[in-house]
Write an enzyme that holds these catalytic residues in place. Sequence first.
Site, PDB file in Angstrom:
ATOM      1  N   TYR A  80       0.844  -1.209   0.000  1.00 54.63           N
ATOM      2  CA  TYR A  80       0.000   0.000   0.000  1.00 54.63           C
ATOM      3  C   TYR A  80       0.879   1.259   0.000  1.00 54.63           C
ATOM      4  CZ  TYR A  80      -4.517  -2.167  -0.037  1.00 54.63           C
ATOM      5  OH  TYR A  80      -5.612  -2.854  -0.448  1.00 54.63           O
ATOM      6  N   ARG A  83       1.744   1.819  -3.445  1.00 50.91           N
ATOM      7  CA  ARG A  83       0.601   2.350  -4.208  1.00 50.91           C
ATOM      8  C   ARG A  83       0.369   3.812  -3.856  1.00 50.91           C
ATOM      9  NH1 ARG A  83      -4.694  -1.144  -3.925  1.00 50.91           N
ATOM     10  NH2 ARG A  83      -5.438   0.361  -5.441  1.00 50.91           N
ATOM     11  N   HIS A 142     -15.455   1.776  -1.427  1.00 47.32           N
ATOM     12  CA  HIS A 142     -14.352   0.849  -1.116  1.00 47.32           C
ATOM     13  C   HIS A 142     -13.284   1.540  -0.275  1.00 47.32           C
ATOM     14  CE1 HIS A 142     -15.347  -2.008  -4.708  1.00 47.32           C
ATOM     15  NE2 HIS A 142     -16.213  -2.094  -3.713  1.00 47.32           N
ATOM     16  N   ALA A 255     -13.359   7.468 -20.881  1.00 49.69           N
ATOM     17  CA  ALA A 255     -14.065   8.452 -20.041  1.00 49.69           C
ATOM     18  C   ALA A 255     -13.502   9.861 -20.230  1.00 49.69           C
ATOM     19  CB  ALA A 255     -13.947   8.036 -18.573  1.00 49.69           C
TER      20      ALA A 255
HETATM   21  N1  APR Z   1     -12.442   4.937 -19.767  1.00 52.66           N
HETATM   22  C1  APR Z   1     -13.519   4.219 -19.348  1.00 52.66           C
HETATM   23  N2  APR Z   1     -13.471   2.908 -19.034  1.00 52.66           N
HETATM   24  C2  APR Z   1     -12.270   2.293 -19.174  1.00 52.66           C
HETATM   25  C3  APR Z   1     -11.101   2.966 -19.603  1.00 52.66           C
HETATM   26  C4  APR Z   1     -11.233   4.339 -19.898  1.00 52.66           C
HETATM   27  N3  APR Z   1     -10.172   5.063 -20.326  1.00 52.66           N
HETATM   28  N4  APR Z   1     -10.073   2.068 -19.616  1.00 52.66           N
HETATM   29  C5  APR Z   1     -10.580   0.890 -19.203  1.00 52.66           C
HETATM   30  N5  APR Z   1     -11.904   1.018 -18.938  1.00 52.66           N
HETATM   31  C6  APR Z   1     -12.844   0.013 -18.443  1.00 52.66           C
HETATM   32  C7  APR Z   1     -12.511  -1.412 -18.786  1.00 52.66           C
HETATM   33  O1  APR Z   1     -13.097  -1.763 -20.042  1.00 52.66           O
HETATM   34  C8  APR Z   1     -13.195  -2.167 -17.636  1.00 52.66           C
HETATM   35  O2  APR Z   1     -14.551  -2.440 -17.965  1.00 52.66           O
HETATM   36  O3  APR Z   1     -12.792   0.096 -17.031  1.00 52.66           O
HETATM   37  C9  APR Z   1     -13.170  -1.163 -16.491  1.00 52.66           C
HETATM   38  C10 APR Z   1     -12.168  -1.512 -15.402  1.00 52.66           C
HETATM   39  O4  APR Z   1     -12.646  -2.676 -14.773  1.00 52.66           O
HETATM   40  P1  APR Z   1     -11.834  -3.278 -13.548  1.00 52.66           P
HETATM   41  O5  APR Z   1     -10.386  -3.239 -13.846  1.00 52.66           O
HETATM   42  O6  APR Z   1     -12.510  -4.576 -13.174  1.00 52.66           O
HETATM   43  O7  APR Z   1     -12.067  -2.225 -12.364  1.00 52.66           O
HETATM   44  P2  APR Z   1     -13.354  -2.081 -11.471  1.00 52.66           P
HETATM   45  O8  APR Z   1     -14.589  -2.423 -12.249  1.00 52.66           O
HETATM   46  O9  APR Z   1     -13.289  -0.738 -10.838  1.00 52.66           O
HETATM   47  O10 APR Z   1     -13.118  -3.185 -10.327  1.00 52.66           O
HETATM   48  C11 APR Z   1     -14.080  -3.181  -9.265  1.00 52.66           C
HETATM   49  O11 APR Z   1     -12.820  -4.800  -8.044  1.00 52.66           O
HETATM   50  O12 APR Z   1     -10.699  -5.417  -7.541  1.00 52.66           O
HETATM   51  C12 APR Z   1     -11.837  -4.873  -7.003  1.00 52.66           C
HETATM   52  O13 APR Z   1     -12.048  -3.337  -5.251  1.00 52.66           O
HETATM   53  C13 APR Z   1     -11.540  -3.490  -6.548  1.00 52.66           C
HETATM   54  O14 APR Z   1     -12.828  -1.474  -6.852  1.00 52.66           O
HETATM   55  C14 APR Z   1     -12.315  -2.611  -7.540  1.00 52.66           C
HETATM   56  C15 APR Z   1     -13.437  -3.526  -7.974  1.00 52.66           C
END
Ligand code: APR
Length: 264
Positions: A80, A83, A142, A255
């Site tokens: 952490y 990070r 989270h 985004a």
């Molecule tokens: N703009 C928008 N979306 C994007 C971009 C971008 N530039 N780049 C990637 N993505 C999308 C990917 O297509 C994917 O669907 O963002 C998403 C990221 O997904 P994850 O990596 O699974 O992240 P997240 O959904 O936030 O994970 C949820 O899982 O590991 C746990 O606690 C952790 O909060 C996290 C939770």
Amino acid sequence: MTHHATAPREPLLPPSPLTRARDLIAEAHRIVALTGAGISAESRVPTFRDAGGLWRNYRPEELATIGAFERDPRTVWEWYEWRRGFLATCKPNEGHRALARFFLRRGEEGIVTQNVDGLHTRAALEEAGDGPPDAALPIEIHGAIARDRCNDCGLRAEAEPLGDDDTLPRCADCGGMRRPDVVLFGEMLDSALLERAHNMAARADLCLVIGTSAVVYPAAGIPLATLHAGGRIIEINPQDTDLTRAAEVAVRGAAGEVLPELLA
Ligand code: APR
């Protein structure tokens, strides 16, 4: 009889997803946004499940779990600490900023985030200038990596740098183990925060789902609260997700590029 040459009628193209999404936003009364790691990807914060995502280097079971913390707190703390150091070099991107301006203009809070990187909060403070940032402050379901929490009494405190000796951060109040104020795998979310987010989504008639793979519950259930209350979902993501089929409109893009246009 003269025939007036008429220009061939342009075939009426269906409105683009961006246009349809803008129309839904214009019609909506109460809007919430659920964001995930994808909104911070353009701030160079690695996502979790994208190719090359954060978990590629570590197995979640090794580090971001309450079991690992209790077994080997030093290793978890060091991860952490790394990070936190990395995140200190990241900045909110145009996606965070556009979303913050949008909610500041509406004057009503609506951002729920799974991210612990604090970038929504920084965007809210920066975009609000000397005005109140409240409407753009996120519900961080989270937690927030920049904060510590006592593992025993729950006291929250600003993060302190990890000593380079083997001592671990202790709670100023009860002497218990301090840990980053984030939800580790295997832990429950803060039920009060989750309930606030859920109620906000259930009262909304539109939920913007931005940059999340929507595979981790209960967070992924928040847009469904809007849907089940008769509201609609707009997904902003370069790819399909588990939630795509529930979305009224899917705007395929990053985004940082889509939000400034969509929310202008
Ligand atoms: N703009 C928008 N979306 C994007 C971009 C971008 N530039 N780049 C990637 N993505 C999308 C990917 O297509 C994917 O669907 O963002 C998403 C990221 O997904 P994850 O990596 O699974 O992240 P997240 O959904 O936030 O994970 C949820 O899982 O590991 C746990 O606690 C952790 O909060 C996290 C939770």
